[in-house]
Design an enzyme around this catalytic site. Structure first.
Site, PDB file in Angstrom:
ATOM      1  N   HIS A   1      24.153 107.602   6.399  1.00  0.00           N
ATOM      2  CA  HIS A   1      22.806 108.187   6.388  1.00  0.00           C
ATOM      3  C   HIS A   1      22.410 108.442   4.942  1.00  0.00           C
ATOM      4  O   HIS A   1      22.166 109.582   4.536  1.00  0.00           O
ATOM      5  CB  HIS A   1      22.781 109.465   7.225  1.00  0.00           C
ATOM      6  CG  HIS A   1      22.983 109.201   8.685  1.00  0.00           C
ATOM      7  ND1 HIS A   1      21.954 108.997   9.563  1.00  0.00           N
ATOM      8  CD2 HIS A   1      24.123 109.088   9.420  1.00  0.00           C
ATOM      9  CE1 HIS A   1      22.433 108.781  10.787  1.00  0.00           C
ATOM     10  NE2 HIS A   1      23.761 108.828  10.715  1.00  0.00           N
TER      11      HIS A   1
ATOM     12  N   LEU B   1      16.571 105.208  17.696  1.00  0.00           N
ATOM     13  CA  LEU B   1      17.889 105.064  18.296  1.00  0.00           C
ATOM     14  C   LEU B   1      18.699 106.333  18.070  1.00  0.00           C
ATOM     15  O   LEU B   1      18.714 106.876  16.966  1.00  0.00           O
ATOM     16  CB  LEU B   1      18.619 103.866  17.688  1.00  0.00           C
ATOM     17  CG  LEU B   1      18.230 102.485  18.231  1.00  0.00           C
ATOM     18  CD1 LEU B   1      18.773 101.379  17.326  1.00  0.00           C
ATOM     19  CD2 LEU B   1      18.750 102.308  19.647  1.00  0.00           C
TER      20      LEU B   1
ATOM     21  N   ASN C   1      22.567 100.314   9.512  1.00  0.00           N
ATOM     22  CA  ASN C   1      21.784 101.388  10.115  1.00  0.00           C
ATOM     23  C   ASN C   1      21.811 102.642   9.258  1.00  0.00           C
ATOM     24  O   ASN C   1      22.861 103.050   8.764  1.00  0.00           O
ATOM     25  CB  ASN C   1      22.308 101.718  11.514  1.00  0.00           C
ATOM     26  CG  ASN C   1      22.293 100.510  12.436  1.00  0.00           C
ATOM     27  OD1 ASN C   1      23.320 100.037  12.878  1.00  0.00           O
ATOM     28  ND2 ASN C   1      21.110  99.992  12.704  1.00  0.00           N
TER      29      ASN C   1
ATOM     30  N   HIS D   1      34.515 105.976  15.479  1.00  0.00           N
ATOM     31  CA  HIS D   1      33.194 106.608  15.439  1.00  0.00           C
ATOM     32  C   HIS D   1      32.639 106.649  16.853  1.00  0.00           C
ATOM     33  O   HIS D   1      32.017 105.707  17.337  1.00  0.00           O
ATOM     34  CB  HIS D   1      32.277 105.795  14.517  1.00  0.00           C
ATOM     35  CG  HIS D   1      30.954 106.449  14.258  1.00  0.00           C
ATOM     36  ND1 HIS D   1      30.156 106.113  13.182  1.00  0.00           N
ATOM     37  CD2 HIS D   1      30.279 107.426  14.918  1.00  0.00           C
ATOM     38  CE1 HIS D   1      29.052 106.835  13.202  1.00  0.00           C
ATOM     39  NE2 HIS D   1      29.106 107.645  14.255  1.00  0.00           N
TER      40      HIS D   1
ATOM     41  N   ASP E   1      29.989 104.131  18.341  1.00  0.00           N
ATOM     42  CA  ASP E   1      28.989 105.179  18.094  1.00  0.00           C
ATOM     43  C   ASP E   1      28.408 105.670  19.421  1.00  0.00           C
ATOM     44  O   ASP E   1      27.241 106.043  19.511  1.00  0.00           O
ATOM     45  CB  ASP E   1      27.880 104.695  17.158  1.00  0.00           C
ATOM     46  CG  ASP E   1      27.068 105.822  16.541  1.00  0.00           C
ATOM     47  OD1 ASP E   1      27.482 107.005  16.664  1.00  0.00           O
ATOM     48  OD2 ASP E   1      26.007 105.550  15.947  1.00  0.00           O
TER      49      ASP E   1
ATOM     50  N   HIS F   1      31.009 109.664  19.694  1.00  0.00           N
ATOM     51  CA  HIS F   1      30.582 111.056  19.883  1.00  0.00           C
ATOM     52  C   HIS F   1      30.837 111.589  21.277  1.00  0.00           C
ATOM     53  O   HIS F   1      31.113 112.781  21.440  1.00  0.00           O
ATOM     54  CB  HIS F   1      29.088 111.184  19.583  1.00  0.00           C
ATOM     55  CG  HIS F   1      28.712 110.859  18.176  1.00  0.00           C
ATOM     56  ND1 HIS F   1      28.783 111.778  17.151  1.00  0.00           N
ATOM     57  CD2 HIS F   1      28.262 109.714  17.617  1.00  0.00           C
ATOM     58  CE1 HIS F   1      28.386 111.212  16.028  1.00  0.00           C
ATOM     59  NE2 HIS F   1      28.069 109.965  16.280  1.00  0.00           N
TER      60      HIS F   1
ATOM     61  N   ALA G   1      18.802 109.862  14.113  1.00  0.00           N
ATOM     62  CA  ALA G   1      18.684 110.882  15.154  1.00  0.00           C
ATOM     63  C   ALA G   1      19.394 112.176  14.777  1.00  0.00           C
ATOM     64  O   ALA G   1      19.433 113.107  15.579  1.00  0.00           O
ATOM     65  CB  ALA G   1      19.244 110.353  16.469  1.00  0.00           C
TER      66      ALA G   1
END
Length: 388
Positions: free
Chosen positions: A197, A310, A221, A63, A276, A65, A144
């Protein structure tokens, strides 16, 4: 001449044994021999003296980006190349470039680029495939992620993305009816599905696991938390053995005490360390860039939107492992699988990656006592070597 690399004088960490001093030989991309004690003389091998440092399997980041101002959604070869080089400097030997919620056209372009770049990259970590994080998320837990682009799973769009045959990990909110078909289709295609999410209840998660969800994205999270009358997504992550838990161990996304709780309930085999990391990883303090039309600022070791949300991390994998060790009070020899083997198992590549064993890919990292990276080898290629 055959390409051989011989690493000598190393503290070697393997799945069932640790050698205080040992050696490893790789031929082309594979580990062909390793043993304790002094290394044999091999005439045509390139020799690297480890100097007593610790040899670990190369880190696998499922994970991640971006880095150095680039992200997977840039959909350019340059972006993936620069990311791969940066990750290799921090001990990563393979990774899944990860997307955000975006338009169908942007996601399709990013996945197409990843498919074309998949494999070993010069002086960089190997791309194993793609991680699709979104757009099939719950806007209540968007973090985000772009609210404009979060949407329910639509079969025609999802099939077009799946048809590229590059997605290895797909993160979605499993509580929606539209997600059920997609979970089952991913399982049919051997794509790992992660709850992400999400506002899923505990009962929603029971159903999701029955359908085939096997992971939770950045655990703690952007998910429904634990309540004593509604255990929620987090309660499911902590208690359901089939669920493996991603963890951003940067001491910002998750408090060290919460890491300790996760470790106590899941054990080392149930935790997958991830960075992340976003576009701001590797950039100096105070750097700014745009995420959609929103400004992200690199501040105090992480990435934030203007409202304090964040927006991913600037974490690197060797720091994640060090933080996890300190939080749990465990030795490197006890927790190393969280940085490599568990990720390999999660996406079904543990037959060739994730541990130091004869016949597996020659993916390894050499670190000192503070987990500073001195050497990274990906599929038998030295992709990073620190000047000493």
């Amino acid at each position: 001449m055959p390409r051989q690399l011989l690493l000598t004088n190393a503290h070697v960490v393997m799945p069932s044994v640790v050698w205080e001093a040992g050696w490893l030989l790789c031929h082309r991309e594979k580990i062909v021999d390793l043993a304790p004690g002094d290394a044999p003389h091999i005439a045509d091998a390139e020799v690297v003296d480890a100097g007593g440092r610790t040899l670990l399997p190369g880190f696998i980041d499922l994970h991640v980006h971006g880095a150095l101002g680039y992200e997977a959604l840039d959909a350019t070869p340059e972006a993936l190349q620069c990311m791969a080089e940066f990750y290799a400097q921090h001990g990563v030997t393979s990774f899944l470039p990860t997307t955000w919620s975006a338009s169908h056209e942007d996601i399709l372009a990013a996945l197409t680029n990843i498919a074309e770049m998949r494999g070993a990259l010069p002086n960089g970590a190997t791309i194993l495939g793609a991680h699709l994080e979104g757009p099939y998320l719950n806007p209540e837990k968007c973090g985000a992620q772009s609210l404009e682009h979060i949407r329910r799973a639509e079969m025609r769009e999802a099939k077009q993305l799946l048809a590229l045959d590059v997605i290895r990990l797909l993160a979605l909110a499993p509580e929606y009816e539209e997600s059920r078909w997609l979970i089952e289709e991913c399982v049919r295609r051997s794509i790992t599905v992660s709850a992400a999410h999400t506002a899923a209840t505990y009962n929603d998660m029971i159903q999701a696991v029955e359908l085939g969800v096997r992971q939770t994205t950045h655990t703690y999270n952007a998910m429904r938390g634990l309540h004593h009358r509604e255990p929620g997504t987090l309660g499911a992550a902590l208690t359901m053995p089939k669920l493996k838990c991603e963890l951003i161990a940067d001491n910002i996304h998750v408090h060290p005490a919460a890491m300790q709780i996760l470790f106590a309930l899941k054990g080392v085999d149930g935790i997958i360390l991830v960075s992340d990391a976003v576009r701001g990883a590797g950039l100096p303090e105070g750097s700014q860039y745009l995420l959609n039309d929103r400004t992200v600022v690199i501040r105090e070791g992480s990435a934030y939107l203007a409202d304090g949300t964040l927006a991913g991390s600037t974490l690197t994998m060797e720091r994640a492992l060090r933080n996890f060790m300190l939080a749990t009070g465990q030795s490197l020899e006890a927790v190393w699988p969280a940085s490599s083997l568990n990720a390999a198992r999660a996406i079904g590549v543990d037959n060739r990656k994730g541990s130091l064993e004869i016949g597996k890919d020659a993916d390894f990292v050499l670190v000192d006592a503070d987990l500073n990276v001195y050497l990274t080898v990906a599929e038998g290629r030295i992709v990073y070597q620190k000047d000493v």
